[in-house]
Scaffold this motif. Structure first.
Motif, short mmCIF file in Angstrom:
data_model
loop_
_atom_site.label_atom_id
_atom_site.label_comp_id
_atom_site.label_asym_id
_atom_site.label_seq_id
_atom_site.Cartn_x
_atom_site.Cartn_y
_atom_site.Cartn_z
N ALA A 1 0.89 -1.31 0.24
CA ALA A 1 -0.17 0.02 -0.13
C ALA A 1 0.78 1.27 0.10
CB ALA A 1 -0.97 -0.12 1.32
N ALA A 2 2.03 1.17 0.77
CA ALA A 2 2.87 2.52 0.86
C ALA A 2 3.63 2.64 -0.34
CB ALA A 2 3.87 2.26 2.18
N LEU A 3 3.72 1.53 -0.94
CA LEU A 3 4.49 1.67 -2.37
C LEU A 3 3.59 2.43 -3.39
CD1 LEU A 3 7.31 0.68 -3.60
CD2 LEU A 3 6.13 -1.38 -4.27
N ARG A 4 2.41 1.81 -3.38
CA ARG A 4 1.51 2.50 -4.62
C ARG A 4 1.26 3.96 -4.04
NH1 ARG A 4 -0.37 -2.75 -3.66
NH2 ARG A 4 -1.87 -2.04 -2.14
N ALA A 5 0.93 4.18 -2.88
CA ALA A 5 0.87 5.70 -2.46
C ALA A 5 2.20 6.66 -2.82
CB ALA A 5 0.51 5.76 -0.93
N LEU A 6 3.22 6.06 -2.64
CA LEU A 6 4.80 6.81 -2.58
C LEU A 6 4.69 6.68 -4.08
CD1 LEU A 6 6.81 5.38 0.21
CD2 LEU A 6 6.09 7.89 0.04
N HIS A 7 4.55 6.04 -4.86
CA HIS A 7 4.81 5.80 -6.38
C HIS A 7 3.96 7.02 -6.80
CE1 HIS A 7 3.87 4.74 -10.68
NE2 HIS A 7 4.88 4.56 -10.51
N ALA A 8 2.69 7.13 -6.45
CA ALA A 8 1.58 7.88 -6.93
C ALA A 8 2.14 9.47 -6.56
CB ALA A 8 0.36 7.81 -6.37
N LEU A 9 2.59 9.65 -5.47
CA LEU A 9 3.08 11.04 -5.14
C LEU A 9 4.45 11.30 -5.78
CD1 LEU A 9 2.99 10.74 -1.39
CD2 LEU A 9 1.52 12.02 -2.59
N VAL A 10 5.29 10.37 -6.16
CA VAL A 10 6.57 10.67 -6.75
C VAL A 10 6.09 10.96 -8.28
CG1 VAL A 10 8.65 9.89 -7.56
CG2 VAL A 10 8.07 9.50 -5.16
N ALA A 11 5.26 10.14 -8.86
CA ALA A 11 4.96 10.41 -10.22
C ALA A 11 4.00 11.66 -10.43
CB ALA A 11 3.96 9.18 -10.49
N HIS A 12 3.32 12.07 -9.40
CA HIS A 12 2.53 13.32 -9.44
C HIS A 12 3.62 14.57 -9.50
CE1 HIS A 12 -1.63 12.01 -9.58
NE2 HIS A 12 -1.40 11.28 -8.53
N THR A 13 4.79 14.50 -8.75
CA THR A 13 5.59 15.65 -8.71
C THR A 13 6.24 15.55 -9.94
OG1 THR A 13 7.45 14.23 -7.61
CG2 THR A 13 5.68 15.48 -6.06
N ARG A 14 6.63 14.44 -10.75
CA ARG A 14 7.16 14.58 -11.67
C ARG A 14 6.48 14.86 -12.97
NH1 ARG A 14 12.14 11.73 -10.73
NH2 ARG A 14 12.54 12.14 -8.49
N LEU A 15 5.16 14.46 -13.20
CA LEU A 15 4.45 14.58 -14.35
C LEU A 15 3.30 15.81 -14.42
CD1 LEU A 15 3.69 10.79 -14.97
CD2 LEU A 15 5.39 11.84 -15.85
N ASP A 16 2.91 16.13 -13.08
CA ASP A 16 2.28 17.10 -12.99
C ASP A 16 2.59 18.43 -12.89
OD1 ASP A 16 0.14 15.10 -12.98
OD2 ASP A 16 -0.30 15.39 -10.73
N VAL A 17 3.37 18.77 -14.09
CA VAL A 17 4.30 20.18 -14.06
C VAL A 17 3.55 21.11 -15.16
CG1 VAL A 17 6.22 19.05 -13.81
CG2 VAL A 17 5.61 19.14 -16.09
N VAL A 18 3.69 22.25 -14.61
CA VAL A 18 2.97 23.48 -15.18
C VAL A 18 3.81 23.66 -16.44
CG1 VAL A 18 2.19 25.68 -15.11
CG2 VAL A 18 2.04 24.39 -13.17
N GLU A 19 2.97 23.94 -17.63
CA GLU A 19 3.83 24.17 -18.86
C GLU A 19 4.74 25.62 -18.70
OE1 GLU A 19 2.07 23.71 -22.42
OE2 GLU A 19 0.83 22.15 -21.91
N GLU A 20 5.74 25.59 -19.09
CA GLU A 20 6.37 26.84 -19.07
C GLU A 20 6.23 27.71 -20.41
OE1 GLU A 20 10.69 26.78 -18.20
OE2 GLU A 20 10.41 25.21 -16.87
N HIS A 21 6.08 29.14 -20.28
CA HIS A 21 5.59 29.80 -21.34
C HIS A 21 6.85 30.51 -21.53
CE1 HIS A 21 1.38 28.70 -20.91
NE2 HIS A 21 1.24 29.56 -19.93
N THR A 22 7.16 30.52 -22.85
CA THR A 22 8.46 31.12 -23.35
C THR A 22 8.22 32.37 -23.93
OG1 THR A 22 8.70 29.57 -25.15
CG2 THR A 22 9.98 29.10 -23.08
N VAL A 23 8.89 33.35 -24.23
CA VAL A 23 8.73 34.49 -24.71
C VAL A 23 9.61 34.45 -26.07
CG1 VAL A 23 8.67 36.89 -24.72
CG2 VAL A 23 7.87 35.78 -22.77
N VAL A 24 9.00 34.71 -27.12
CA VAL A 24 10.12 34.66 -28.10
C VAL A 24 10.16 35.75 -28.94
CG1 VAL A 24 10.10 33.54 -30.49
CG2 VAL A 24 8.98 32.45 -28.91
#
Length: 176
Positions: A153-176
């Motif tokens: 259970a802890a493995l699944r929860a920790l995996h989800a937390l780590v995955a969210h921190t890596r995958l749920d990123v805000v897109e960066e807006h670059t100025v051209v």
């Protein structure tokens, strides 16, 4: 007792001690912001040891009786320190047994991680007392009965937390 059992007990004792040492250091503040991936690694490594116990034949003690031990150490300070470090991500939802009980149950990572530690410590106490077969018996029994479920259970929860921190990123807006 065969050399095979002694070798297995020594290997599992090493994994158990590494888990407890790592958990204690992380609960004490080591690891900083990397606590979640480090906890994920600790749980995954001790779970690998547990799968060895699950894949082997059942260990049956002579007389089917566990030798008495004094009271196990209090691990509540470890649980409390982990809960403080985990803060808002300590609570999560889990399905306890996906085949028999499909209700979602509230869990706490700090409880799961500490429950695994408690079972491993109990087995280590047999090992340190010179009873490696009893240690392997306890680790195998408690793997199926408690700590395997808590680690999973802890493995699944920790995996989800780590995955969210890596995958749920805000897109960066670059100025051209």
């Amino acid at each position: 007792m065969s050399d095979e059992w002694n070798t297995l007990a020594e290997r599992i004792a090493g994994h158990a001690q590494n888990y407890i040492d790592g958990l204690t250091r992380l609960a004490g503040g080591e690891g900083g912001d990397a606590i979640l991936p480090l906890l994920l690694m600790e749980v995954a490594q001790v779970s690998a040891a547990g799968t060895q116990l699950g894949a082997m034949e059942d260990v049956i003690l002579k007389g089917n009786v566990e030798p008495a031990l004094s009271e196990d150490p209090d691990i509540d300070p470890l649980r409390t320190a982990l809960a403080a470090r985990l803060g808002p991500v300590d609570d999560y939802a889990e399905v306890f047994d996906p085949y028999k009980d499909t209700a979602v149950t509230p869990y706490r990572l700090s409880d799961d991680l500490s429950a695994v530690a408690a079972d491993l410590i109990h087995g280590l106490r047999h090992y340190w007392a010179g009873r490696p077969l009893e240690a392997v018996w306890w680790w195998q029994y408690s793997y199926f009965n408690t700590w395997g479920n808590h680690a999973g259970a802890a493995l699944r929860a920790l995996h989800a937390l780590v995955a969210h921190t890596r995958l749920d990123v805000v897109e960066e807006h670059t100025v051209v």
